[in-house]
Design an enzyme around this catalytic site. Structure first.
Site, PDB file in Angstrom:
ATOM      1  CG  PHE A 107      -1.620   1.185   1.608  1.00  0.00           C
ATOM      2  CD1 PHE A 107      -2.280   1.971   0.653  1.00  0.00           C
ATOM      3  CD2 PHE A 107      -1.663   1.588   2.947  1.00  0.00           C
ATOM      4  CE1 PHE A 107      -2.945   3.132   1.027  1.00  0.00           C
ATOM      5  CE2 PHE A 107      -2.327   2.735   3.334  1.00  0.00           C
ATOM      6  CZ  PHE A 107      -2.962   3.524   2.374  1.00  0.00           C
TER       7      PHE A 107
ATOM      8  CG  ASP B  20       6.932  -6.427  -2.257  1.00  0.00           C
ATOM      9  OD1 ASP B  20       6.528  -5.334  -1.833  1.00  0.00           O
ATOM     10  OD2 ASP B  20       6.359  -7.514  -1.973  1.00  0.00           O
TER      11      ASP B  20
ATOM     12  CG  LEU C 215       8.202   1.767   2.926  1.00  0.00           C
ATOM     13  CD1 LEU C 215       8.814   2.038   1.565  1.00  0.00           C
ATOM     14  CD2 LEU C 215       6.905   2.528   3.076  1.00  0.00           C
TER      15      LEU C 215
ATOM     16  CD  GLU D 250       3.444 -10.674   7.030  1.00  0.00           C
ATOM     17  OE1 GLU D 250       2.253 -10.312   7.044  1.00  0.00           O
ATOM     18  OE2 GLU D 250       3.915 -11.399   6.138  1.00  0.00           O
TER      19      GLU D 250
ATOM     20  CB  THR E 154       3.798   1.942  13.099  1.00  0.00           C
ATOM     21  OG1 THR E 154       2.505   2.191  13.646  1.00  0.00           O
ATOM     22  CG2 THR E 154       4.463   0.873  13.958  1.00  0.00           C
ATOM     23  CG  ASP E 155       0.667   5.822  15.331  1.00  0.00           C
ATOM     24  OD1 ASP E 155       0.566   4.617  14.980  1.00  0.00           O
ATOM     25  OD2 ASP E 155      -0.304   6.607  15.297  1.00  0.00           O
ATOM     26  CD  GLU E 156      -0.674  -0.068  15.473  1.00  0.00           C
ATOM     27  OE1 GLU E 156      -0.468  -1.167  16.016  1.00  0.00           O
ATOM     28  OE2 GLU E 156      -1.573   0.125  14.638  1.00  0.00           O
TER      29      GLU E 156
ATOM     30  CE1 TYR F 163       3.041  -3.606  11.835  1.00  0.00           C
ATOM     31  CE2 TYR F 163       1.747  -2.169  13.265  1.00  0.00           C
ATOM     32  CZ  TYR F 163       2.557  -2.352  12.149  1.00  0.00           C
ATOM     33  OH  TYR F 163       2.896  -1.266  11.366  1.00  0.00           O
TER      34      TYR F 163
ATOM     35  CE  LYS G 223       7.118  -1.179  11.342  1.00  0.00           C
ATOM     36  NZ  LYS G 223       7.710  -1.287   9.977  1.00  0.00           N
TER      37      LYS G 223
ATOM     38  CE1 TYR H 271     -12.838  -6.254  14.197  1.00  0.00           C
ATOM     39  CE2 TYR H 271     -10.701  -5.337  14.749  1.00  0.00           C
ATOM     40  CZ  TYR H 271     -11.488  -6.149  13.965  1.00  0.00           C
ATOM     41  OH  TYR H 271     -10.908  -6.873  12.942  1.00  0.00           O
TER      42      TYR H 271
ATOM     43  NE  ARG I 118      -5.969   2.414  15.934  1.00  0.00           N
ATOM     44  CZ  ARG I 118      -6.239   2.087  17.203  1.00  0.00           C
ATOM     45  NH1 ARG I 118      -6.576   3.035  18.079  1.00  0.00           N
ATOM     46  NH2 ARG I 118      -6.161   0.829  17.611  1.00  0.00           N
TER      47      ARG I 118
HETATM   48  P1  NAD Z   1       1.395  -3.586   3.332  1.00  0.00           P
HETATM   49  O1  NAD Z   1       1.081  -4.770   4.169  1.00  0.00           O
HETATM   50  O2  NAD Z   1       0.353  -2.997   2.459  1.00  0.00           O
HETATM   51  O3  NAD Z   1       2.642  -3.926   2.379  1.00  0.00           O
HETATM   52  C1  NAD Z   1       3.774  -4.613   2.837  1.00  0.00           C
HETATM   53  C2  NAD Z   1       4.625  -4.967   1.629  1.00  0.00           C
HETATM   54  O4  NAD Z   1       5.783  -5.661   2.114  1.00  0.00           O
HETATM   55  C3  NAD Z   1       3.924  -5.911   0.648  1.00  0.00           C
HETATM   56  O5  NAD Z   1       4.183  -5.501  -0.681  1.00  0.00           O
HETATM   57  C4  NAD Z   1       4.568  -7.268   0.919  1.00  0.00           C
HETATM   58  O6  NAD Z   1       4.593  -8.115  -0.212  1.00  0.00           O
HETATM   59  C5  NAD Z   1       5.972  -6.847   1.343  1.00  0.00           C
HETATM   60  N1  NAD Z   1       6.597  -7.847   2.213  1.00  0.00           N
HETATM   61  C6  NAD Z   1       6.073  -8.451   3.323  1.00  0.00           C
HETATM   62  N2  NAD Z   1       6.949  -9.329   3.829  1.00  0.00           N
HETATM   63  C7  NAD Z   1       8.061  -9.276   3.057  1.00  0.00           C
HETATM   64  C8  NAD Z   1       9.320  -9.935   3.089  1.00  0.00           C
HETATM   65  N3  NAD Z   1       9.605 -10.843   4.026  1.00  0.00           N
HETATM   66  N4  NAD Z   1      10.240  -9.624   2.139  1.00  0.00           N
HETATM   67  C9  NAD Z   1       9.963  -8.701   1.185  1.00  0.00           C
HETATM   68  N5  NAD Z   1       8.788  -8.052   1.096  1.00  0.00           N
HETATM   69  C10 NAD Z   1       7.840  -8.342   2.022  1.00  0.00           C
HETATM   70  O7  NAD Z   1       1.990  -2.507   4.343  1.00  0.00           O
HETATM   71  P2  NAD Z   1       1.770  -0.927   4.383  1.00  0.00           P
HETATM   72  O8  NAD Z   1       0.489  -0.639   5.078  1.00  0.00           O
HETATM   73  O9  NAD Z   1       2.024  -0.374   3.027  1.00  0.00           O
HETATM   74  O10 NAD Z   1       2.950  -0.518   5.374  1.00  0.00           O
HETATM   75  C11 NAD Z   1       4.267  -0.298   4.863  1.00  0.00           C
HETATM   76  C12 NAD Z   1       5.176   0.046   6.035  1.00  0.00           C
HETATM   77  O11 NAD Z   1       4.699   1.215   6.702  1.00  0.00           O
HETATM   78  C13 NAD Z   1       5.245  -1.034   7.113  1.00  0.00           C
HETATM   79  O12 NAD Z   1       6.565  -1.106   7.579  1.00  0.00           O
HETATM   80  C14 NAD Z   1       4.310  -0.547   8.211  1.00  0.00           C
HETATM   81  O13 NAD Z   1       4.719  -1.011   9.472  1.00  0.00           O
HETATM   82  C15 NAD Z   1       4.484   0.959   8.084  1.00  0.00           C
HETATM   83  N6  NAD Z   1       3.325   1.781   8.489  1.00  0.00           N
HETATM   84  C16 NAD Z   1       2.091   1.534   7.982  1.00  0.00           C
HETATM   85  C17 NAD Z   1       1.026   2.378   8.327  1.00  0.00           C
HETATM   86  C18 NAD Z   1      -0.360   2.151   7.780  1.00  0.00           C
HETATM   87  O14 NAD Z   1      -1.288   2.860   8.186  1.00  0.00           O
HETATM   88  N7  NAD Z   1      -0.575   1.243   6.845  1.00  0.00           N
HETATM   89  C19 NAD Z   1       1.231   3.452   9.199  1.00  0.00           C
HETATM   90  C20 NAD Z   1       2.527   3.661   9.704  1.00  0.00           C
HETATM   91  C21 NAD Z   1       3.572   2.830   9.316  1.00  0.00           C
HETATM   92  O1  DAU Z   2      -1.171   3.539  13.511  1.00  0.00           O
HETATM   93  C1  DAU Z   2      -0.475   3.030  12.413  1.00  0.00           C
HETATM   94  C2  DAU Z   2      -0.932   1.627  12.123  1.00  0.00           C
HETATM   95  O2  DAU Z   2      -2.246   1.729  11.583  1.00  0.00           O
HETATM   96  C3  DAU Z   2      -0.013   0.872  11.166  1.00  0.00           C
HETATM   97  O3  DAU Z   2       1.242   0.709  11.761  1.00  0.00           O
HETATM   98  C4  DAU Z   2      -0.596  -0.500  10.808  1.00  0.00           C
HETATM   99  O4  DAU Z   2       0.216  -1.124   9.847  1.00  0.00           O
HETATM  100  C5  DAU Z   2      -1.979  -0.276  10.233  1.00  0.00           C
HETATM  101  O5  DAU Z   2      -2.575  -1.524   9.956  1.00  0.00           O
HETATM  102  C6  DAU Z   2      -2.852   0.519  11.199  1.00  0.00           C
HETATM  103  O6  DAU Z   2      -3.163  -0.260  12.402  1.00  0.00           O
HETATM  104  P1  DAU Z   2      -4.623  -0.244  13.064  1.00  0.00           P
HETATM  105  O7  DAU Z   2      -4.784  -1.480  13.862  1.00  0.00           O
HETATM  106  O8  DAU Z   2      -4.898   1.063  13.708  1.00  0.00           O
HETATM  107  O9  DAU Z   2      -5.508  -0.287  11.717  1.00  0.00           O
HETATM  108  P2  DAU Z   2      -6.811  -1.140  11.298  1.00  0.00           P
HETATM  109  O10 DAU Z   2      -7.259  -0.577   9.988  1.00  0.00           O
HETATM  110  O11 DAU Z   2      -6.596  -2.599  11.407  1.00  0.00           O
HETATM  111  O12 DAU Z   2      -7.862  -0.718  12.430  1.00  0.00           O
HETATM  112  C7  DAU Z   2      -8.203   0.645  12.641  1.00  0.00           C
HETATM  113  C8  DAU Z   2      -9.174   0.682  13.804  1.00  0.00           C
HETATM  114  O13 DAU Z   2     -10.421   0.077  13.413  1.00  0.00           O
HETATM  115  C9  DAU Z   2      -8.728  -0.111  15.022  1.00  0.00           C
HETATM  116  O14 DAU Z   2      -9.149   0.569  16.206  1.00  0.00           O
HETATM  117  C10 DAU Z   2      -9.470  -1.438  14.911  1.00  0.00           C
HETATM  118  C11 DAU Z   2     -10.755  -1.045  14.230  1.00  0.00           C
HETATM  119  N1  DAU Z   2     -11.368  -2.067  13.326  1.00  0.00           N
HETATM  120  C12 DAU Z   2     -10.582  -2.634  12.375  1.00  0.00           C
HETATM  121  C13 DAU Z   2     -11.091  -3.584  11.512  1.00  0.00           C
HETATM  122  C14 DAU Z   2     -10.226  -4.216  10.463  1.00  0.00           C
HETATM  123  C15 DAU Z   2     -12.713  -2.401  13.442  1.00  0.00           C
HETATM  124  O15 DAU Z   2     -13.427  -1.849  14.291  1.00  0.00           O
HETATM  125  N2  DAU Z   2     -13.222  -3.335  12.579  1.00  0.00           N
HETATM  126  C16 DAU Z   2     -12.473  -3.944  11.628  1.00  0.00           C
HETATM  127  O16 DAU Z   2     -13.006  -4.819  10.894  1.00  0.00           O
END
Ligand code: NAD
Ligand code: DAU
Length: 354
Positions: free
Chosen positions: A16, A38, A86, A89, A135-137, A160, A164, A217, A224
């Site tokens: 993403f 990737d 980036l 998992e 991540t902020d988590e 998770y 991180k 949930y 968030r």
């Molecule tokens: P995503 O799950 O959409 O994508 C992860 C990518 O990494 C995928 O393309 C996957 O194929 C690849 N990947 C997974 N395991 C791998 C491995 N062992 N070797 C090579 N490639 C691998 O993740 P995202 O939501 O795009 O997040 C990207 C980064 O940003 C992550 O490090 C995540 O912790 C961080 N992040 C995400 C968010 C969010 O809201 N999505 C917020 C803050 C930080």
């Molecule tokens: O804060 C950054 C993080 O945000 C990233 O590091 C993670 O990669 C990303 O997945 C995201 O984590 P969250 O757990 O906050 O995101 P998620 O979309 O899974 O859930 C957002 C909120 O919604 C959380 O409070 C759980 C809730 N939720 C989620 C799902 C999937 C529901 O209530 N129902 C659902 O079906």
């Protein structure tokens, strides 16, 4: 290779956020070589890059960051001098089902990358950078008030976020011990196009469209801080070029939403777009069993990034959500591809018991 002024290894570029970062760097910096490493897991999708994968400065390498040989060969073959990491998992619910795969990719994979960079970058540290996207988590959870700053102590609470946090610690350990030039950014929740529909916003959009229950949930009271994914990519670009090595930067949307309010806003937007009566999609809202260890609230203080580098989000949430909904409505084929097969199995396992 000598003609490129930087040779950047971007890991997780088929995911993403990674796909938005790859697109931005490929188009904005034709003088940089961009190598996307990737493993294309369930979350990776090469379709995400189909509009830019023909560009001459792009290379795709299918491989796992845990595999030392693969990672070492990237540095040799492409003379990599910068990393934007980036690959991870990334889904909290999956980390609860299968924590060890998070330890493997996020902790071991990051360490393998750091080690390869350390071993191949013997001189000119000022021309190198290992940029770790986190991540902020890692900061744990907030009560009703307060913000995460760069000084907030780490207190991860899910497999998770623990993985991180561990990866962030390894990044800083390589900086302090081996003087590896590193930067970490910790970002809040992203949203936008190409977001895998296991995460809240795209899952809800998909279920509203298909008249399926909207699984909120607990009581939906968790908060968030949402940021438009391209604003995250812009922040990464800025920090990559102007950030100070050895530093951490928080990135956030200044945009806190309770989950239930966000789901209702999405329902309102989609009622209009789908020609449904007011309140119709809202009937699909279903409160389900809470996520174990569910963090109550995340909120980022992105003041340092604003003061030092002048960054701020560019889009209002309402604008960004409209664009996001439009993208999903116009890209149903993408949704069909990513929700076939493995996704159905995951969805049934994850939501059947709730
Ligand atoms: P995503 O799950 O959409 O994508 C992860 C990518 O990494 C995928 O393309 C996957 O194929 C690849 N990947 C997974 N395991 C791998 C491995 N062992 N070797 C090579 N490639 C691998 O993740 P995202 O939501 O795009 O997040 C990207 C980064 O940003 C992550 O490090 C995540 O912790 C961080 N992040 C995400 C968010 C969010 O809201 N999505 C917020 C803050 C930080
Ligand atoms: O804060 C950054 C993080 O945000 C990233 O590091 C993670 O990669 C990303 O997945 C995201 O984590 P969250 O757990 O906050 O995101 P998620 O979309 O899974 O859930 C957002 C909120 O919604 C959380 O409070 C759980 C809730 N939720 C989620 C799902 C999937 C529901 O209530 N129902 C659902 O079906």
């Amino acid at each position: 290779m000598l003609e490129y002024s930087k040779k950047i290894l971007i890991t997780g570029g088929a995911g993403f956020i990674g796909s938005h970062v790859v697109r931005l760097f490929l188009t904005k910096y034709p003088e940089y070589l961009i190598v996307n490493l990737d493993a294309v897991t369930y979350a990776g999708n090469l379709e995400n890059l189909k509009d830019v994968d023909h560009l001459p400065n792009y290379r795709f390498e299918h491989g796992d960051i845990v595999d030392e040989k693969t990672v070492d060969s990237m540095f040799v073959t492409y003379k990599i001098d910068h990393v934007i990491h980036l690959a991870a998992e990334s889904h909290v619910d999956r980390s609860i089902m299968d924590p060890l795969s998070f330890v493997k990719t996020n902790v071991l994979g990051t360490s393998v990358l750091l080690n390869a960079a350390k071993n191949s970058w013997k001189d000119k540290p000022e021309e190198k950078l290992f940029y770790h996207v986190s991540t902020d988590e890692v900061y744990g959870t907030l009560g009703k008030t307060g913000y995460f700053t760069e000084e907030t102590a780490y207190d991860p609470r899910s497999p998770y976020s623990a993985s991180k946090a561990a990866s962030d610690h390894f990044v800083m350990a390589y900086h302090h011990t081996y003087h590896l030039p590193v930067i970490i950014s910790n970002c809040s929740n992203n949203y936008g196009s190409h977001h895998f529909p296991e995460k809240l916003i795209p899952l809800m959009i998909n279920n509203i469209l298909n008249n399926k229950p909207l699984p909120v949930y607990g009581k939906g009271e968790n908060v968030r801080d949402w940021l438009w994914v391209d604003d995250h990519a812009r922040a990464i670009d800025l920090i990559f070029h102007k950030g100070r090595p050895g530093q951490k930067y928080n990135i956030g949307g200044f945009n806190e939403w309770k989950n239930i309010d966000l789901v209702k806003l999405l329902c309102r937007i989609m009622n209009k777009k789908l020609g449904r009566a007011e309140g119709e999609s809202e009937k699909l809202i279903t409160y389900v069993k809470d996520r174990p260890g569910h963090d109550l609230r995340y909120a980022i203080d992105a003041g340092k990034l604003n003061r030092e580098l002048g960054w701020k989000p560019s889009l209002s949430f309402e604008e960004g959500l409209e664009k996001t909904v439009d993208w999903y409505l116009q890209n149903q084929e993408w949704v069909r591809h990513v929700t076939s097969g493995e996704y159905q199995k995951y969805y049934n396992e994850q939501y059947a018991k709730r």
